[in-house]
Design a protein around this motif. Structure first.
Motif, PDB file in Angstrom:
ATOM      1  N   TRP A 118       0.870  -1.209  -0.210  1.00 46.03           N
ATOM      2  CA  TRP A 118      -0.034   0.155   0.015  1.00 46.03           C
ATOM      3  C   TRP A 118       0.892   1.152   0.011  1.00 46.03           C
ATOM      4  O   TRP A 118       0.225   2.261  -0.280  1.00 46.03           O
ATOM      5  CB  TRP A 118      -0.934  -0.161   1.143  1.00 46.03           C
ATOM      6  N   ILE A 119       1.966   1.020   0.378  1.00 43.05           N
ATOM      7  CA  ILE A 119       2.955   2.238   0.312  1.00 43.05           C
ATOM      8  C   ILE A 119       3.273   2.441  -1.187  1.00 43.05           C
ATOM      9  O   ILE A 119       3.253   3.475  -1.544  1.00 43.05           O
ATOM     10  CB  ILE A 119       4.384   1.986   1.010  1.00 43.05           C
ATOM     11  N   SER A 120       3.603   1.472  -2.021  1.00 42.96           N
ATOM     12  CA  SER A 120       3.814   1.351  -3.301  1.00 42.96           C
ATOM     13  C   SER A 120       2.418   1.867  -4.025  1.00 42.96           C
ATOM     14  O   SER A 120       2.713   2.631  -4.930  1.00 42.96           O
ATOM     15  CB  SER A 120       4.104   0.114  -3.727  1.00 42.96           C
ATOM     16  N   VAL A 121       1.416   1.452  -3.658  1.00 42.00           N
ATOM     17  CA  VAL A 121       0.272   1.846  -4.397  1.00 42.00           C
ATOM     18  C   VAL A 121       0.054   3.474  -4.039  1.00 42.00           C
ATOM     19  O   VAL A 121      -0.309   4.094  -5.193  1.00 42.00           O
ATOM     20  CB  VAL A 121      -1.087   1.039  -3.885  1.00 42.00           C
ATOM     21  N   ALA A 122       0.211   3.972  -2.886  1.00 43.89           N
ATOM     22  CA  ALA A 122       0.033   5.245  -2.526  1.00 43.89           C
ATOM     23  C   ALA A 122       1.163   6.158  -3.310  1.00 43.89           C
ATOM     24  O   ALA A 122       0.740   7.017  -4.045  1.00 43.89           O
ATOM     25  CB  ALA A 122       0.363   5.672  -1.069  1.00 43.89           C
ATOM     26  N   ARG A 123       2.211   5.638  -3.507  1.00 44.69           N
ATOM     27  CA  ARG A 123       3.275   6.340  -4.479  1.00 44.69           C
ATOM     28  C   ARG A 123       2.747   6.221  -5.786  1.00 44.69           C
ATOM     29  O   ARG A 123       2.759   7.284  -6.579  1.00 44.69           O
ATOM     30  CB  ARG A 123       4.535   5.632  -4.363  1.00 44.69           C
ATOM     31  N   ALA A 124       2.319   5.105  -6.353  1.00 43.10           N
ATOM     32  CA  ALA A 124       1.838   5.055  -7.779  1.00 43.10           C
ATOM     33  C   ALA A 124       0.575   5.939  -8.148  1.00 43.10           C
ATOM     34  O   ALA A 124       0.742   6.555  -9.074  1.00 43.10           O
ATOM     35  CB  ALA A 124       1.409   3.648  -8.028  1.00 43.10           C
ATOM     36  N   LEU A 125      -0.268   6.213  -7.171  1.00 44.44           N
ATOM     37  CA  LEU A 125      -1.502   7.070  -7.363  1.00 44.44           C
ATOM     38  C   LEU A 125      -1.279   8.148  -7.549  1.00 44.44           C
ATOM     39  O   LEU A 125      -2.078   9.183  -8.060  1.00 44.44           O
ATOM     40  CB  LEU A 125      -2.551   6.805  -6.277  1.00 44.44           C
ATOM     41  N   LYS A 126      -0.316   8.903  -6.901  1.00 48.87           N
ATOM     42  CA  LYS A 126       0.013  10.078  -6.762  1.00 48.87           C
ATOM     43  C   LYS A 126       0.182  10.633  -8.190  1.00 48.87           C
ATOM     44  O   LYS A 126       1.292  10.426  -8.792  1.00 48.87           O
ATOM     45  CB  LYS A 126       1.273  10.475  -5.760  1.00 48.87           C
ATOM     46  N   GLY A 127      -0.403  11.671  -8.325  1.00 52.39           N
ATOM     47  CA  GLY A 127      -0.144  12.231  -9.605  1.00 52.39           C
ATOM     48  C   GLY A 127      -0.882  11.928 -10.914  1.00 52.39           C
ATOM     49  O   GLY A 127      -0.796  12.403 -12.076  1.00 52.39           O
ATOM     50  N   LEU A 128      -1.634  10.736 -10.739  1.00 49.27           N
ATOM     51  CA  LEU A 128      -2.358  10.084 -11.808  1.00 49.27           C
ATOM     52  C   LEU A 128      -3.718  10.916 -12.363  1.00 49.27           C
ATOM     53  O   LEU A 128      -4.317  11.605 -11.180  1.00 49.27           O
ATOM     54  CB  LEU A 128      -2.909   8.707 -11.680  1.00 49.27           C
ATOM     55  N   ALA A 129      -3.806  10.932 -13.600  1.00 45.39           N
ATOM     56  CA  ALA A 129      -5.263  11.552 -14.115  1.00 45.39           C
ATOM     57  C   ALA A 129      -6.158  10.584 -13.870  1.00 45.39           C
ATOM     58  O   ALA A 129      -6.004   9.266 -13.968  1.00 45.39           O
ATOM     59  CB  ALA A 129      -5.047  11.888 -15.541  1.00 45.39           C
ATOM     60  N   ALA A 130      -7.438  11.153 -13.673  1.00 50.02           N
ATOM     61  CA  ALA A 130      -8.509  10.372 -13.242  1.00 50.02           C
ATOM     62  C   ALA A 130      -8.706   9.245 -14.708  1.00 50.02           C
ATOM     63  O   ALA A 130      -8.446   9.635 -15.675  1.00 50.02           O
ATOM     64  CB  ALA A 130      -9.770  11.147 -13.249  1.00 50.02           C
ATOM     65  N   GLY A 131      -8.982   7.998 -14.382  1.00 51.72           N
ATOM     66  CA  GLY A 131      -9.085   6.926 -15.369  1.00 51.72           C
ATOM     67  C   GLY A 131      -7.897   5.940 -15.602  1.00 51.72           C
ATOM     68  O   GLY A 131      -8.168   5.115 -16.058  1.00 51.72           O
ATOM     69  N   GLU A 132      -6.702   6.517 -15.284  1.00 53.55           N
ATOM     70  CA  GLU A 132      -5.523   5.775 -15.264  1.00 53.55           C
ATOM     71  C   GLU A 132      -5.573   4.531 -14.271  1.00 53.55           C
ATOM     72  O   GLU A 132      -6.175   4.752 -13.418  1.00 53.55           O
ATOM     73  CB  GLU A 132      -4.470   6.654 -14.971  1.00 53.55           C
ATOM     74  N   ARG A 133      -5.155   3.520 -14.866  1.00 51.28           N
ATOM     75  CA  ARG A 133      -5.353   2.184 -13.978  1.00 51.28           C
ATOM     76  C   ARG A 133      -3.897   1.635 -13.625  1.00 51.28           C
ATOM     77  O   ARG A 133      -3.174   1.900 -14.158  1.00 51.28           O
ATOM     78  CB  ARG A 133      -5.995   1.101 -14.921  1.00 51.28           C
ATOM     79  N   VAL A 134      -4.292   1.041 -12.384  1.00 58.82           N
ATOM     80  CA  VAL A 134      -2.953   0.644 -11.516  1.00 58.82           C
ATOM     81  C   VAL A 134      -3.311  -0.874 -11.232  1.00 58.82           C
ATOM     82  O   VAL A 134      -4.522  -1.243 -10.830  1.00 58.82           O
ATOM     83  CB  VAL A 134      -2.684   1.365 -10.247  1.00 58.82           C
ATOM     84  N   ALA A 135      -2.525  -1.716 -11.427  1.00 58.85           N
ATOM     85  CA  ALA A 135      -2.514  -3.193 -10.772  1.00 58.85           C
ATOM     86  C   ALA A 135      -1.785  -3.265  -9.394  1.00 58.85           C
ATOM     87  O   ALA A 135      -0.770  -2.871  -9.338  1.00 58.85           O
ATOM     88  CB  ALA A 135      -1.879  -4.059 -11.867  1.00 58.85           C
ATOM     89  N   ALA A 136      -2.375  -4.081  -8.510  1.00 65.30           N
ATOM     90  CA  ALA A 136      -1.620  -4.227  -7.319  1.00 65.30           C
ATOM     91  C   ALA A 136      -1.428  -5.644  -6.715  1.00 65.30           C
ATOM     92  O   ALA A 136      -2.639  -6.150  -6.670  1.00 65.30           O
ATOM     93  CB  ALA A 136      -2.522  -3.186  -6.314  1.00 65.30           C
ATOM     94  N   PHE A 137      -0.482  -6.038  -6.731  1.00 68.27           N
ATOM     95  CA  PHE A 137      -0.159  -7.560  -6.449  1.00 68.27           C
ATOM     96  C   PHE A 137       0.201  -7.593  -5.075  1.00 68.27           C
ATOM     97  O   PHE A 137       1.166  -7.146  -4.778  1.00 68.27           O
ATOM     98  CB  PHE A 137       0.786  -8.108  -7.350  1.00 68.27           C
ATOM     99  N   SER A 138      -0.745  -8.345  -4.205  1.00 69.03           N
ATOM    100  CA  SER A 138      -0.286  -8.529  -2.801  1.00 69.03           C
ATOM    101  C   SER A 138       0.015 -10.128  -2.522  1.00 69.03           C
ATOM    102  O   SER A 138      -0.587 -10.875  -3.166  1.00 69.03           O
ATOM    103  CB  SER A 138      -1.601  -8.358  -2.133  1.00 69.03           C
ATOM    104  N   TYR A 139       1.065 -10.168  -1.449  1.00 68.68           N
ATOM    105  CA  TYR A 139       1.460 -11.596  -1.400  1.00 68.68           C
ATOM    106  C   TYR A 139       1.672 -11.629   0.140  1.00 68.68           C
ATOM    107  O   TYR A 139       2.445 -10.849   0.826  1.00 68.68           O
ATOM    108  CB  TYR A 139       2.677 -12.012  -2.013  1.00 68.68           C
ATOM    109  N   GLY A 140       1.187 -12.598   0.766  1.00 61.92           N
ATOM    110  CA  GLY A 140       1.514 -13.033   2.230  1.00 61.92           C
ATOM    111  C   GLY A 140       1.977 -14.526   2.176  1.00 61.92           C
ATOM    112  O   GLY A 140       1.215 -15.436   1.661  1.00 61.92           O
ATOM    113  N   SER A 141       3.030 -14.729   3.046  1.00 56.74           N
ATOM    114  CA  SER A 141       3.486 -16.102   3.175  1.00 56.74           C
ATOM    115  C   SER A 141       2.431 -16.895   4.012  1.00 56.74           C
ATOM    116  O   SER A 141       1.667 -16.407   4.476  1.00 56.74           O
ATOM    117  CB  SER A 141       4.510 -15.932   4.182  1.00 56.74           C
TER     118      SER A 141
END
Ligand code: COA
Length: 368
Positions: free
Chosen positions: A298-321
């Motif tokens: 979610w730190i990575s997602v927060a960084r990625a979302l910052k500055g995006l224009a509305a409608g741009e898409r982001v993939a977020a892959f979560s892994y837990g052992s």
């Protein structure tokens, strides 16, 4: 059944707050202490600095301050919070959920479902999914959820995982999708494994490093395969503004994406191109705080979302052992461009004190 009980709400991230502790340790200092080449940590693992908690700060403070920041930016009334879900693997009690500490400190009580979610580093994502699905089901009516992912990652002194340590918290209010809409469909994958675990009563995790890397890569391959389906992988990846991963250490993400790329039949040049353009920049804050387990993605997602224009898409892959994984898709909303939460990162990183090898040793000594 009444109409209000089944109304589906527009759902996504309405506000974000982050918090990092007041100390940090450059990996060069740890390398000196452990007699290692600093390039093993810097180049071999891709780490730069790790966030460290002072003795009087625990996961409770990290989670609470992140939540306080997210709520203060949200603008809604506290009475609308109907769920508090905290993902963590730094539980402070075997029974009482971390959400109770957060709720207590923030004065949140009443008609609220409050609980802790555990699934190693995947716990925060499960909390996000549960909050989103609660709203999408209509069961939330017009209520919002406060979701927190917070952890303190510490290994035994001298453990190979020590340079990947870190700490931090990310909180999100799941409500109107002002920052990002959350796709209702996601792509999970799980297999029971002992790749990283912490038996009850033990202070530090046990890790089978090679197995955890292998599990992570297999999970990523299966989640991306399901998401892409029969479509052209080049087209799908090109259309994403960013691809975020859980970041145990940046090199692990690189290895996992190479596995995904090879599976998708992309050549090394294309894989590297996608990695440099869409993944590496999302790990900028992770490289400076280390692995914060549930908060890491979610730190990575927060960084990625910052500055995006509305409608741009982001993939977020979560892994837990253990292991469980899930690939989620997000679409930037109108408030992503302003990236108000960047201020939290700038403030905390600017104000934190860098300790050296000696300071770190003293801190560990005082803890033990
Ligand atoms: N300069 C540059 N790179 C160097 C180097 C140097 N002087 N010395 C070593 N390296 C590289 C190695 O080649 C290796 O890179 P590669 O994997 O691309 O080949 C990397 O640094 C790590 O070296 P390695 O010997 O594998 O490290 P290690 O045995 O000490 O393991 C971890 C360290 C962090 C990889 C391992 O303990 C681990 O996987 N830990 C935790 C994993 C985890 O967090 N899992 C849970 C959640 S997903």
């Amino acid at each position: 059944m009444s109409a209000t009980a089944t109304a589906v709400n527009p759902t996504g991230i309405a506000s974000i707050g982050l918090h990092f502790p007041a100390l940090s340790l450059p990996v060069e200092e740890l390398a000196e202490l452990r007699g290692q080449d600093p390039d093993k940590y810097r180049v071999g693992l891709g780490c730069e600095e790790m966030s460290i908690c002072p003795p009087d700060v625990s996961v409770v403070e990290l989670a609470t301050e992140a939540a306080r920041r997210a709520l203060s930016r949200w603008g809604g009334s506290k009475e609308r919070i109907g769920m508090i879900a905290v993902g963590t693997e730094t539980a402070v009690d075997m029974s009482r959920p971390l959400s109770a500490w957060v709720a207590d400190r923030l004065g949140l009580s009443g008609a609220i479902r409050s609980y802790e979610v555990k699934h190693a580093c995947y716990g925060g994502t499960l909390a996000v999914r549960q909050a989103a699905e609660w709203r999408l089901s209509g069961a939330a009516r017009d209520q919002a959820a406060l979701v927190v992912a917070a952890d303190v990652a510490m290994y035994e002194e001298g453990d190979p995982g020590e340079p990947t340590q870190g700490a931090g918290g990310v909180a999100m209010v799941i409500d109107e999708p002002r920052i990002a809409r959350i796709d209702p469909v996601s792509y999970p994958w799980s297999e029971p494994q002992f790749d990283f675990w912490r038996p009850v009563g033990e202070n530090y995790p046990r890790v089978d490093g090679p197995l955890s890397l292998d599990c992570y890569k297999r999970a990523a391959e299966n989640c991306f395969k399901a998401m892409i389906g029969q479509r052209d992988p080049e087209v799908v990846l090109r259309e994403l503004a960013a691809i975020c991963f859980h970041v145990p250490f940046p090199k692990m993400v690189r290895k996992a994406f190479y596995r995904v790329g090879e599976f998708l039949d992309l050549n090394a040049e294309r894989i590297d191109g996608f990695f440099q353009e869409k993944i590496y920049p999302t790990m900028m804050w992770n490289r400076l705080c280390g692995n914060a387990y549930t908060a890491s993605l979610w730190i990575s997602v927060a960084r990625a979302l910052k500055g995006l224009a509305a409608g741009e898409r982001v993939a977020a892959f979560s892994y837990g052992s253990g292991f469980g994984a899930e690939l989620m898709m997000l679409e930037a909303g109108p408030d992503a461009a302003a990236g108000a939460w960047e201020q939290d990162v700038e403030t905390d990183f600017r104000d934190r004190e860098r300790i050296d090898a000696r300071g770190y040793s003293e801190l560990r000594e005082s803890r033990s």
